[in-house]
Design a protein around this motif. Structure first.
Motif, PDB file in Angstrom:
ATOM      1  N   MET A 134       0.844  -1.198   0.000  1.00 22.60           N
ATOM      2  CA  MET A 134       0.000   0.000   0.000  1.00 22.60           C
ATOM      3  C   MET A 134       0.871   1.236   0.000  1.00 22.60           C
ATOM      4  N   LYS A 139       4.628   5.078  -5.490  1.00 25.13           N
ATOM      5  CA  LYS A 139       4.787   4.931  -6.939  1.00 25.13           C
ATOM      6  C   LYS A 139       3.824   5.839  -7.668  1.00 25.13           C
ATOM      7  N   GLU A 142      -9.022   4.314  -9.972  1.00 29.36           N
ATOM      8  CA  GLU A 142      -7.911   3.643  -9.312  1.00 29.36           C
ATOM      9  C   GLU A 142      -8.211   3.446  -7.826  1.00 29.36           C
ATOM     10  N   LEU A 147     -10.810   0.849  -7.329  1.00 30.95           N
ATOM     11  CA  LEU A 147     -10.218  -0.479  -7.463  1.00 30.95           C
ATOM     12  C   LEU A 147      -9.568  -0.904  -6.152  1.00 30.95           C
ATOM     13  N   ILE A 193     -10.536  -4.226  -4.072  1.00 29.70           N
ATOM     14  CA  ILE A 193      -9.680  -5.356  -3.718  1.00 29.70           C
ATOM     15  C   ILE A 193      -9.265  -5.295  -2.260  1.00 29.70           C
ATOM     16  N   GLN A 199      -7.443   3.359   4.877  1.00 19.22           N
ATOM     17  CA  GLN A 199      -6.209   3.209   4.094  1.00 19.22           C
ATOM     18  C   GLN A 199      -6.155   4.208   2.937  1.00 19.22           C
ATOM     19  N   LEU A 251      -5.845  -2.300 -13.872  1.00 23.13           N
ATOM     20  CA  LEU A 251      -4.558  -2.466 -13.199  1.00 23.13           C
ATOM     21  C   LEU A 251      -4.033  -1.064 -12.872  1.00 23.13           C
ATOM     22  N   LEU A 252      -3.211  -0.980 -11.850  1.00 24.40           N
ATOM     23  CA  LEU A 252      -2.615   0.316 -11.554  1.00 24.40           C
ATOM     24  C   LEU A 252      -1.456   0.536 -12.513  1.00 24.40           C
ATOM     25  N   LEU A 254       2.272   0.459 -11.277  1.00 21.32           N
ATOM     26  CA  LEU A 254       2.882  -0.715 -10.648  1.00 21.32           C
ATOM     27  C   LEU A 254       3.200  -1.770 -11.712  1.00 21.32           C
ATOM     28  N   GLU A 314       3.668  -6.394  -8.837  1.00 18.45           N
ATOM     29  CA  GLU A 314       3.141  -5.552  -7.768  1.00 18.45           C
ATOM     30  C   GLU A 314       1.624  -5.471  -7.830  1.00 18.45           C
ATOM     31  N   LEU A 374      -0.937  -6.683  -4.891  1.00 21.79           N
ATOM     32  CA  LEU A 374      -1.525  -5.511  -4.233  1.00 21.79           C
ATOM     33  C   LEU A 374      -2.593  -5.856  -3.183  1.00 21.79           C
ATOM     34  N   PRO A 375      -3.541  -6.769  -3.498  1.00 25.75           N
ATOM     35  CA  PRO A 375      -4.563  -7.053  -2.481  1.00 25.75           C
ATOM     36  C   PRO A 375      -3.948  -7.573  -1.184  1.00 25.75           C
ATOM     37  N   SER A 412      -0.891  -6.964  -0.095  1.00 29.72           N
ATOM     38  CA  SER A 412      -0.139  -5.936   0.622  1.00 29.72           C
ATOM     39  C   SER A 412      -1.086  -4.937   1.265  1.00 29.72           C
ATOM     40  N   ILE A 413      -2.257  -4.706   0.631  1.00 33.80           N
ATOM     41  CA  ILE A 413      -3.262  -3.840   1.262  1.00 33.80           C
ATOM     42  C   ILE A 413      -3.720  -4.454   2.569  1.00 33.80           C
ATOM     43  N   ALA A 414      -3.919  -5.764   2.548  1.00 31.55           N
ATOM     44  CA  ALA A 414      -4.401  -6.436   3.749  1.00 31.55           C
ATOM     45  C   ALA A 414      -3.255  -6.679   4.725  1.00 31.55           C
ATOM     46  N   ARG A 422      -4.321 -11.571  -9.923  1.00 28.66           N
ATOM     47  CA  ARG A 422      -4.544 -10.734  -8.757  1.00 28.66           C
ATOM     48  C   ARG A 422      -5.735 -11.236  -7.948  1.00 28.66           C
TER      49      ARG A 422
END
Lengths: 851, 255
Positions: free
Chosen positions: A1, A7, A302, A305, A309, A315, B105-106, B109, B113, B117-118, B120-122, B163
């Motif tokens: 995150m 980034k 973004e 999204l 997810i 956050q 997608l971002l 990244l 990555e 991402l999911p 790392s968010i969690a 993902r």
């Protein structure tokens, strides 16, 4: 995150540069102010430490009237020559020297004009021989009554050489007296002066007579300790011997005290600069808020999204705030660095201006660093909070479909705006009507701040009709019409961008309204009241007002065609222990007639040697009535008792207290500083003025002007103030311009596809640029319009509140306002350049395929 | 009458008499009219229907992205209806994966990555063995350091699939996953989704309007006018197409 945030920040660095720049400029202001004042402060320290380095112990009489640095130079009371002998006999004293050292020795340069000082005093001293510090560079010491030595800095400025005759005005003689320059002195380390001070050295008897006004007196006694005797011990011994009437200090103490009083002035200066920094930062806040809002809007998908997810709302807030922290940190570092540069540059300029002040090394005080980071970070984060909150409310479903972002109704923001504006108005009212309970300034400033934020919140509502009206001017062409529609498209964005410009323009307009009104009111009053055709006065350049030979008054009175002459003296006195500005008139009856003063009690036509007059305001506030006795301590002489014999009605032009002419000899400047001349009926100004001019030949500090010129000259001081405020506020306006550029650049980016489409269906490059320019001009003129309106409102409110203080006429600077609006249009065009070029360069095919 | 289909204890997601009404008064639109459905664990279910039939709305409600007007939705043991933002966030972290039509997608990244991402968010670490399995299944090992812009549409969608899979959610919701792909890339992605169901027991619910895509599923549920009107087990493109054609005349479907 964390990584995703950084980034994404890096990917959008260009977009953040401009908002960062706003913080950089604001922080630069803050750190620059601290660096400047710190550097100057330490420079003063070293100047004084140096200047007093030859002194182990210093003896001075207690000053009769204490004066702060902001009020002028302190005048020491002279001490009798016998004190020197008493000090010499104290065991441990190697030598004791009587020193004459007083402000007011003004040299007339080779061009016939008096050398002025911007801040440092112009000292007249007695020559006591060379020392490790002071040496003759040329010539010899003064030996005869008509011989002087001056320091190199003064010789350079006055362009005079050893052997020449030099005219000097002294503290007790504002009539030119000629001396022969026999030597030029300088200081160790090849310095021409210490701290830019101009010095004239006379023989001791001449210095005593002309600088102290009494023979056999000194300003101070400097003592050198015998070997092995500590300064502190000697100080205590000398103090014990002399008793409580004297101030006995070590050289170090004297230096520290002298420096401290200057630093008091510096800290005041620092506060003013920080005030302007605050304005710049307020504008910067709007800009950052807008940038983050736009970025959040552009990243809706973004962010949605991220939510889809599994990112929590917190956050998302965290990620936006983290971005703000990163921007704030980088901007603070850059701002701090820029501030150090600016501070150093200003200190350098100040040093030059103050006549060659030797600067201490540029230092970065902790306050600058802490202030920079605190301000930079807090401002950025606070400004990003609202957009962050909005970002966290983006529903995850927005990742799957183009959620139509409906025009959010403006109801809430309008209600909030009205509320905040209301609070601002109430605070302003309380502050201006004097009901703020001692917190007047804070209340007024709070009121202004609330008013600004409130109006900014109301701006979206106002923007629709106004922007559409403004845009109508351009609607004759297709690009103009498109530009107009674009500027009305996102009222919030337009509003915040315009509001940022509003703040700067409103403050400038407000200050202009107040100062113009003050100027107009005072001029009008002076025109109505002063019944004098000619006025003798001079332009004050430094701490000491110009003065002239009192003999001129009698000689003027004797001129044919002159009916009344009123010469005025002024000084800061202590009356019943309170600092009070007092004046003395050479002829009280003339004063009364020329100013048309009205008595409210007692007799104001004559004044005995122990009588005084007071204005009605002063009498009320001090509780005086006719017959009251008060204790008056002037700069020189003993305290005396005066009886209030008359009270005159207060106006803008009256002085608080008027003393008899005989009191003037004990003033710090015992010469008149102004004179008002009333002509006899039938006498012509053109005839009398040249004759008075001739009389003033030996008093080059002053000149004679007709009444209109005098009034203009007096009120022109306000113009200087206005210019200074405008310069300081210019930064806030520059930041607002950055805001316009930023908003447009982001809008262009956002509308890439649309611009591509317009180009695809035949809009030419020039037309595209025209469209963007119209949008910019509409936004900036709207901002200026708001600013002029709000500023006029604020200014009018202040003028209304100052009605009792004599500002009776509300004068609106229409010309200035027109200039602001024109300027805003230019600003718009300038701000549009980069975004317009960018828009025109859009690759048509790429833009349509742009996602 | 509402159609009730697939009554099994092993439901990964369940809708019970779900109504969804947008707007009010004259502008009122009823998107779902009492839909009840169960989506079994370890199966690949497609939701089909003409435009405006409510298929996307049903999926959004099932995934907790949209609230329901009446009825309840649950995923695994969790009742989604009535959850607050915190609960929904936890649900999306632990139990639900998404695949979008637009890949989403971002851009900043890399593929790797994006896939992680999911997790790392969690704040979780990936299970290395499972991560390798996912990467190999989608065949992206040599593309992991590329940014989305450097990948083809099919590759981007495979990244999106990876993902969704990497956190082993209870159920993956796919919204027209092949809508933006050419037929070959589409077939790759669908084949890959079917494999993840067959080989790894993943549950997938996919909304589509493409009969060929629906034919990859184990079961197709048909919606029309906000109601479930039919279903097919082990569909083929032809049977799906036939059913779709009949949806214009709901009376025949009712039998």
């Amino acid at each position: 995150m964390f990584r995703a945030t950084l980034k994404s920040l890096l990917a959008r660095k260009v977009r953040l540069i401009l908002s960062g720049l706003a913080v950089v400029l604001g922080v630069m202001f803050v750190s620059g102010a601290f660096v400047l004042t710190d550097t100057l402060g330490r420079s003063f320290d070293s100047v004084f430490a140096d200047g007093f380095s030859e002194i182990d112990v210093n003896v001075a009489a207690k000053p009769k009237v204490e004066i702060s640095e902001l009020e002028g130079e302190q005048t020491a009371s002279p001490l009798p020559a016998a004190v020197v002998d008493r000090v010499t006999q104290v065991p441990g004293v190697a030598s004791a020297t009587g020193i004459v050292n007083a402000d007011g020795a003004r040299v007339i340069g080779s061009n016939g004009k008096v050398v002025t000082s911007f801040g440092p005093p112009q000292l007249g001293e007695n020559w006591t021989g060379e020392s490790d510090l002071l040496q003759l560079r040329e010539g010899r010491a003064p030996q005869a009554e008509d011989e002087i030595v001056i320091n190199r800095a003064l010789a350079t400025t006055a362009k005079v050489q050893v052997g020449q005759k030099v005219g000097v005005l002294t503290a007790f003689e504002s009539k030119k007296r000629e001396f022969t320059l026999v030597g030029v002195a300088g200081y160790s380390g090849d310095r021409d002066s210490i701290g830019g001070v101009n010095e004239v050295f006379f023989t001791t008897p001449v210095a005593q007579r002309l600088m102290l006004g009494e023979p056999d007196t000194f300003s101070s006694v400097t003592v050198r300790a015998a070997d092995g005797v500590s300064d502190e011990a000697l100080r205590d011994d000398v103090a014990r011997t002399l008793g409580a009437d004297f101030e006995v200090k070590t050289g170090e103490q004297v230096a520290a005290d002298a420096s401290a009083s200057l630093k008091e002035g510096l800290s005041f200066f620092n506060k003013i600069l920080l005030g302007f920094a605050a304005v710049a930062l307020l504008v910067g806040t709007f800009l950052i808020l807008n940038t983050f809002s736009i970025i959040v809007a552009q990243r809706t998908r973004e962010l949605a999204l991220m939510r889809a997810i599994g990112a929590s709302g917190r956050q998302i807030i965290g990620s936006v705030v983290l971005e703000a922290i990163a921007v704030g940190l980088i901007a603070s570092v850059l701002g701090l660095a820029a501030g150090i540069g600016v501070g150093a540059l200003l200190a350098f300029l100040f040093g030059k201006l103050a006549g060659g002040l030797t600067l201490a090394g540029i230092g970065v005080p902790a306050a600058a660093v802490i202030g920079s980071f605190a301000v930079g970070l807090v401002i950025t984060v606070v400004a990003a909070l609202l957009p962050a909150l909005r970002a966290s409310r983006i529903p995850p479903i927005a990742a799957m479909q183009d959620v139509a972002t409906p025009d959010r109704p403006l109801t809430k923001v309008t209600v909030a705006g009205s509320l905040v504006t209301g609070i601002g108005a109430v605070l302003l009212f309380l502050g201006l009507s004097g009901n703020a309970g001692g917190q007047t300034l804070a209340t007024i400033l709070g009121g202004v701040l609330f008013a600004f934020i409130g109006v900014a919140l109301l701006t979206p509502l106002i923007s629709r009709p106004v922007v559409s009206l403004l845009g109508a001017i351009f609607s004759w062409s297709v690009p103009g019409k498109l530009g107009r529609l674009n500027s009305g498209r996102n009222p919030r964005r337009t509003a915040i961008t315009a509001a940022a410009l509003m703040v700067g323009i409103a403050l400038v307009t407000g200050v202009t309204v107040i100062l113009d009104s003050a100027k107009g009111s005072i001029s009008a009053l002076a025109q109505d009241t002063i019944k004098a055709e000619l006025v003798i006065s001079g332009q004050q350049g430094g701490p000491r007002p110009p003065s002239f030979d009192p003999g001129v008054l009698d000689r003027t009175k004797a001129l044919p065609g002159v009916q009344l002459v009123d010469g005025e003296y002024g000084d800061m006195a202590r009356i019943d222990g309170e600092s009070t500005w007092v004046t003395a008139s050479s002829d009280i009856a003339s004063l009364r007639q020329i100013f048309g003063a009205k008595a409210t009690a007692g007799d104001i036509d004559r004044l005995g040697p122990t009588q005084m007059l007071a204005s009605s305001d002063t009498a009320t506030s001090r509780g005086w009535s006719v017959g009251s006795t008060v204790n008056v301590q002037l700069t020189r002489g003993e305290a005396r008792t005066y009886t209030v014999s008359g009270i005159y009605e207060s106006t803008q032009l009256t002085n608080p207290v008027t003393l008899p002419a005989t009191a003037a000899k004990d003033f710090a400047i015992p010469q008149p500083i102004q004179a008002f001349i009333q002509l006899a009926p039938g006498a012509r100004v053109a005839d009398v003025q040249p004759q008075v001019e001739t009389l003033l030949a030996d008093s080059p500090e002053v000149s004679v002007a007709d009444r209109d010129a005098f009034i203009k000259q007096q009120t022109s001081q306000l113009d200087g103030l206005l210019t200074m405020i405008q310069i300081l506020l210019a930064l806030a306006i520059v930041i607002a311009v950055l805001g316009i550029i930023n908003t447009l650049a982001l809008s262009v980016l956002e509308r890439t596809r649309e611009l591509g489409l317009l180009r695809a269906i035949g809009l030419r490059r020039g037309q595209t640029m025209g469209m963007i320019t119209v949008e910019a001009v509409v936004i900036s003129v709207f901002g200026a319009l708001l600013g002029v309106a709000v500023g006029t409102g604020l200014g009018a409110a202040v003028v209304e509140a100052l009605k009792d203080e004599g500002i009776t006429d509300l004068i609106l600077p229409w010309g200035q306002m027109g200039v602001f609006l024109g300027l805003a249009a230019v600003i718009g065009v300038v701000a549009a350049v980069l975004p317009a070029v960018r828009a025109a360069r859009i690759n048509v095919l790429g833009a349509i395929a742009h996602d | 009458m509402t159609a009730t289909v697939g009554q099994q204890a092993q439901a990964a997601a369940r809708a019970n008499d779900v109504w969804k009404v947008y707007g009010s008064g004259e502008a009122q639109v009823i998107a779902l009219r009492g839909v009840s459905a169960e989506f079994e664990r370890g199966r690949f279910t497609a939701i089909m229907g003409p435009s405006g039939s409510g298929k996307s709305t049903l999926m959004h409600c099932l995934a907790g992205l949209d609230s329901v007007t009446r009825g309840t939705v649950s995923i695994g043991e969790t009742t989604v209806t009535g959850l607050g933002d915190g609960g929904l966030t936890k649900l999306r972290r632990d139990k639900v994966g998404f695949i979008f039509q637009q890949f989403n997608l971002l851009p900043t990244l890399t593929a790797k990555e994006n896939i992680l991402l999911p997790l790392s968010i969690a704040g979780r670490k990936p299970d290395p063995a499972w991560y390798d399995t996912v990467i190999d299944t989608v065949g992206l090992r040599d593309r992991l350091d590329h940014r989305p812009a450097q990948l083809s549409g099919g590759q981007q969608q495979r990244v999106a699939c990876a993902r969704a899979l990497v956190s082993r959610p209870e159920v993956i919701f796919a919204d027209e996953p092949t809508g933006n792909l050419d037929s070959r890339s589409g077939a790759e992605v669908l084949g890959f989704l079917r494999n993840s169901v067959r080989e790894h027991g993943q549950t997938i619910v996919m909304v589509t309007h493409d009969p060929t895509a629906a034919a990859y599923a184990d079961r197709v549920v048909f919606l029309a006018d906000g109601q479930i009107v039919s279903e097919l087990i082990e569909p083929t493109a032809d049977t799906v197409l036939d059913t779709m054609k009949k949806l214009d005349t709901p009376a025949e479907v009712g039998n």
